[in-house]
Scaffold this motif. Structure first.
Motif, mmCIF file in Angstrom:
data_model
loop_
_atom_site.group_PDB
_atom_site.id
_atom_site.type_symbol
_atom_site.label_atom_id
_atom_site.label_comp_id
_atom_site.label_asym_id
_atom_site.label_seq_id
_atom_site.Cartn_x
_atom_site.Cartn_y
_atom_site.Cartn_z
ATOM 1 N N PRO A 103 0.833 -1.208 0.000
ATOM 2 C CA PRO A 103 0.000 0.000 0.000
ATOM 3 C C PRO A 103 0.870 1.262 0.000
ATOM 4 O O PRO A 103 1.979 1.264 0.527
ATOM 5 N N ARG A 104 0.355 2.329 -0.592
ATOM 6 C CA ARG A 104 1.092 3.589 -0.691
ATOM 7 C C ARG A 104 0.980 4.445 0.573
ATOM 8 O O ARG A 104 1.847 5.251 0.846
ATOM 9 N N SER A 105 -0.098 4.267 1.328
ATOM 10 C CA SER A 105 -0.303 5.097 2.529
ATOM 11 C C SER A 105 -0.976 4.260 3.613
ATOM 12 O O SER A 105 -1.443 3.143 3.352
ATOM 13 N N ALA A 106 -1.072 4.841 4.788
ATOM 14 C CA ALA A 106 -1.725 4.144 5.902
ATOM 15 C C ALA A 106 -3.205 3.926 5.606
ATOM 16 O O ALA A 106 -3.761 2.867 5.918
ATOM 17 N N SER A 107 -3.861 4.902 4.987
ATOM 18 C CA SER A 107 -5.290 4.726 4.679
ATOM 19 C C SER A 107 -5.487 3.648 3.614
ATOM 20 O O SER A 107 -6.460 2.887 3.667
ATOM 21 N N ASP A 108 -4.554 3.553 2.646
ATOM 22 C CA ASP A 108 -4.629 2.483 1.651
ATOM 23 C C ASP A 108 -4.430 1.123 2.312
ATOM 24 O O ASP A 108 -5.094 0.149 1.958
ATOM 25 N N ALA A 109 -3.509 1.061 3.274
ATOM 26 C CA ALA A 109 -3.257 -0.178 4.008
ATOM 27 C C ALA A 109 -4.498 -0.596 4.794
ATOM 28 O O ALA A 109 -4.855 -1.782 4.832
ATOM 29 N N LEU A 110 -5.156 0.366 5.410
ATOM 30 C CA LEU A 110 -6.368 0.077 6.182
ATOM 31 C C LEU A 110 -7.468 -0.476 5.280
ATOM 32 O O LEU A 110 -8.110 -1.478 5.607
ATOM 33 N N GLU A 111 -7.651 0.143 4.120
ATOM 34 C CA GLU A 111 -8.680 -0.334 3.193
ATOM 35 C C GLU A 111 -8.325 -1.715 2.638
ATOM 36 O O GLU A 111 -9.181 -2.587 2.512
ATOM 37 N N VAL A 151 -5.836 -1.255 -6.839
ATOM 38 C CA VAL A 151 -4.733 -1.609 -7.741
ATOM 39 C C VAL A 151 -4.688 -0.674 -8.939
ATOM 40 O O VAL A 151 -3.647 -0.096 -9.257
ATOM 41 N N SER A 152 -5.824 -0.518 -9.632
ATOM 42 C CA SER A 152 -5.838 0.318 -10.837
ATOM 43 C C SER A 152 -5.619 1.794 -10.508
ATOM 44 O O SER A 152 -5.100 2.531 -11.337
ATOM 45 N N GLY A 153 -5.977 2.195 -9.312
ATOM 46 C CA GLY A 153 -5.765 3.583 -8.893
ATOM 47 C C GLY A 153 -4.354 3.856 -8.407
ATOM 48 O O GLY A 153 -4.043 4.982 -8.006
ATOM 49 N N GLY A 154 -3.486 2.824 -8.409
ATOM 50 C CA GLY A 154 -2.103 3.006 -7.977
ATOM 51 C C GLY A 154 -1.944 3.150 -6.477
ATOM 52 O O GLY A 154 -0.875 3.515 -5.991
ATOM 53 N N ARG A 155 -2.978 2.831 -5.725
ATOM 54 C CA ARG A 155 -2.914 2.957 -4.268
ATOM 55 C C ARG A 155 -2.258 1.737 -3.630
ATOM 56 O O ARG A 155 -1.747 1.810 -2.524
ATOM 57 N N VAL A 156 -2.301 0.604 -4.355
ATOM 58 C CA VAL A 156 -1.681 -0.639 -3.888
ATOM 59 C C VAL A 156 -0.976 -1.274 -5.073
ATOM 60 O O VAL A 156 -1.571 -1.438 -6.136
ATOM 61 N N GLU A 157 0.294 -1.632 -4.889
ATOM 62 C CA GLU A 157 1.037 -2.343 -5.922
ATOM 63 C C GLU A 157 1.001 -3.829 -5.598
ATOM 64 O O GLU A 157 1.165 -4.228 -4.447
ATOM 65 N N MET A 158 0.765 -4.671 -6.622
ATOM 66 C CA MET A 158 0.677 -6.112 -6.423
ATOM 67 C C MET A 158 1.798 -6.790 -7.209
ATOM 68 O O MET A 158 1.981 -6.518 -8.387
ATOM 69 N N THR A 159 2.529 -7.702 -6.546
ATOM 70 C CA THR A 159 3.557 -8.500 -7.214
ATOM 71 C C THR A 159 3.407 -9.943 -6.774
ATOM 72 O O THR A 159 2.941 -10.226 -5.664
#
Length: 150
Positions: free
Chosen positions: A92-100, A138-146
């Motif tokens: 996740p890019r931020s704490a709020s992204d991680a929470l979601e 993912v598509s919004g760039g808020r979370v990167e998946m590998t």
């Protein structure tokens, strides 16, 4: 078809080690490869590496594991080999992204573990199916998946 209704023990058990070792020398040990995600199942169909179909129906108090001995007699042994678990890494890019992300992972009942700020999800299907479930992240760039292997 071989029917298995109990796990006899573990390949590492001293009481079974000698018998299994003897059978290995006679090429009489067969392996059933079970995906890591399926080890918790009590009922499943599988096939040994020598092609025999196996119907596994375990009681509630037993579980499959890597090295579980399903058959052991004078003629052969059948042992579970856990397949490689693949993992998806979500960063996740931020704490709020991680929470979601955590909220969705919990609601989707994903098997997870943590690695620093990243969330690792046990992959039991195509990566695209996981990405689709959290597409806005993912598509919004808020979370990167590998994808990773263990």
């Amino acid at each position: 078809m071989l029917r298995v209704e109990t796990v006899l023990g573990s390949r590492g058990d001293p009481a079974m080690h000698e018998a299994i070792h003897h059978l290995e020398h006679h090429h009489a040990v067969e392996f059933v490869t079970v995906a890591v995600g399926d080890l918790d199942r009590r009922r499943l169909m599988a096939r040994t590496d020598k092609g025999e179909e196996v119907a596994i129906t375990l009681p509630r108090d037993q579980k499959l594991h890597d090295g579980a001995v399903l058959v052991l007699d004078q003629h052969r042994a059948v042992i579970v080999r856990a397949g490689e678990q693949r993992w998806l890494r979500f960063s996740p890019r931020s704490a709020s992204d991680a929470l979601e992300l955590g909220y969705h992972a919990g609601n989707l009942h994903w098997r997870v573990r943590f690695d620093g700020e990243d969330l690792l999800v046990a992959q039991d299907g195509p990566a695209s199916a996981y990405a689709a479930r959290i597409d806005t992240l993912v598509s919004g760039g808020r979370v990167e998946m590998t994808e990773e292997a263990e």
